[in-house]
Design an enzyme around this catalytic site. Structure first.
Site, short mmCIF file in Angstrom:
data_model
loop_
_atom_site.label_atom_id
_atom_site.label_comp_id
_atom_site.label_asym_id
_atom_site.label_seq_id
_atom_site.Cartn_x
_atom_site.Cartn_y
_atom_site.Cartn_z
N HIS A 91 70.25 4.67 26.30
CA HIS A 91 69.47 5.69 25.60
C HIS A 91 68.03 5.60 26.10
O HIS A 91 67.69 4.72 26.89
CB HIS A 91 69.56 5.51 24.08
CG HIS A 91 68.95 4.24 23.58
ND1 HIS A 91 69.45 3.00 23.86
CD2 HIS A 91 67.84 4.03 22.81
CE1 HIS A 91 68.70 2.08 23.28
NE2 HIS A 91 67.71 2.68 22.64
N HIS A 116 64.96 5.10 24.66
CA HIS A 116 63.82 4.37 24.10
C HIS A 116 63.17 3.56 25.23
O HIS A 116 63.84 3.04 26.12
CB HIS A 116 64.27 3.46 22.96
CG HIS A 116 64.52 4.23 21.68
ND1 HIS A 116 65.34 3.77 20.68
CD2 HIS A 116 64.05 5.44 21.27
CE1 HIS A 116 65.35 4.66 19.68
NE2 HIS A 116 64.58 5.68 20.03
N HIS A 121 72.76 5.03 16.75
CA HIS A 121 71.35 4.64 16.86
C HIS A 121 70.51 5.81 16.36
O HIS A 121 71.04 6.85 16.00
CB HIS A 121 71.06 4.30 18.33
CG HIS A 121 69.77 3.57 18.54
ND1 HIS A 121 69.24 2.71 17.62
CD2 HIS A 121 68.90 3.57 19.60
CE1 HIS A 121 68.11 2.22 18.09
NE2 HIS A 121 67.88 2.72 19.28
N ASP A 137 61.96 0.69 25.75
CA ASP A 137 62.33 -0.67 26.14
C ASP A 137 63.65 -0.74 26.93
O ASP A 137 64.06 -1.81 27.36
CB ASP A 137 62.38 -1.60 24.91
CG ASP A 137 63.22 -1.06 23.78
OD1 ASP A 137 63.46 0.16 23.73
OD2 ASP A 137 63.65 -1.86 22.92
N HIS A 138 64.29 0.41 27.13
CA HIS A 138 65.53 0.44 27.92
C HIS A 138 65.35 1.16 29.27
O HIS A 138 66.26 1.14 30.09
CB HIS A 138 66.65 1.13 27.13
CG HIS A 138 67.06 0.32 25.94
ND1 HIS A 138 68.26 -0.36 25.87
CD2 HIS A 138 66.40 0.04 24.79
CE1 HIS A 138 68.33 -1.00 24.72
NE2 HIS A 138 67.22 -0.78 24.05
N ASP A 148 71.03 -0.46 21.78
CA ASP A 148 70.84 -0.67 20.35
C ASP A 148 71.92 0.11 19.60
O ASP A 148 72.19 1.25 19.91
CB ASP A 148 69.47 -0.12 19.93
CG ASP A 148 68.35 -0.71 20.77
OD1 ASP A 148 68.55 -1.80 21.32
OD2 ASP A 148 67.30 -0.05 20.88
ZN LIG Z 1 66.61 2.06 20.85
#
Ligand SMILES: [Zn+2]
Length: 232
Positions: free
Chosen positions: A65, A67, A147, A69-70, A216
């Site tokens: 996904h 976000h 998520h 941090d990914h 996540d």
């Molecule tokens: Zn996330």
């Protein structure tokens, strides 16, 4: 097969933990799942003389996904590949919006889901649930997780295989030769007038290994379902 956890932290990296990123090494190919900030340096850090983790060997990246941090490591990874004059195409997989994300990170536009950089091309693949990637010995599936935004998990699954049983072949009088590999590949052979089928010399099918990766997710039935054998 090796599974290498490059990052298991969330939101902010720490001294000990990088952000989400995992590599599945399979038959000397590297498959990257998520690419948090610092992924490239994590690869360099964990690369050893006997176990080279060369980021130029990554041909396929799977994003769960969008976000930060990914995905924030994607820009650095791709710029470094370009700087080192990579020629091979790179494939990036992700849910709806993956095209926009990659375009924005690189500040370039795509054309028919393809981005042309100075030295190489990037193919962007938008995924939904189902089979998304297939090679001779394995498949990759995507499935939805729970998520705050659309998020996918990925199943990396070896195909069933059958072992060649040399003793059976010898008992049938077949000498060690290229006939063995023909039978292993599923071919029926005629040996001195005798018909030998793969079933005569191969084991019962052996289930392949399966690795399931999610980004996540809240507790999610799909993760259990897709981790179990024989979903598809
Ligand atoms: Zn996330």
């Amino acid at each position: 097969m090796q599974i290498i956890f490059l990052g298991t932290g969330g939101s902010i990296p720490t001294r000990e933990r990088g952000l989400s990123s995992l590599i599945i090494e399979y038959l000397n190919q590297l498959y990257l799942f998520d690419c948090g900030e610092g992924t490239l340096r994590q690869m360099m850090k964990y690369s050893t003389k006997n176990n080279k983790l060369n980021f130029m060997d990554i041909d396929n990246v799977f994003i769960t996904h969008f976000h930060a941090d990914h995905i924030l490591g994607l820009g650095g990874l791709i710029h470094s590949m370009n700087f080192l004059e990579r020629k091979k195409e790179l494939n990036i997989y992700g849910g709806k919006g993956i095209k926009d994300v990659v375009e924005k990170i690189l500040m370039v536009n795509s054309n028919n889901n393809q981005i042309t950089l100075r030295n190489f091309k990037i193919n962007i693949h938008q995924v939904s649930e189902g089979l998304i990637f297939e090679e001779e010995k394995f498949k990759i599936y995507s499935f939805k997780t729970l998520h705050t935004e659309e998020s996918f998990g990925y199943v990396f699954e070896e195909k069933e295989k059958r072992k060649f049983i040399k003793e059976k072949a010898l008992a049938l009088g077949i000498p060690e030769s290229r006939l063995y590999s023909e039978l292993q590949r599923g071919k029926t052979i005629n040996f001195k007038g005798k018909i030998i089928t793969p079933d005569d010399v191969l084991s019962e099918p052996i289930k392949g290994r399966k690795v399931v990766y999610t980004g996540d997710t809240m507790p999610c039935e799909n993760v259990i379902k897709f981790s179990q054998a024989q979903i598809f």
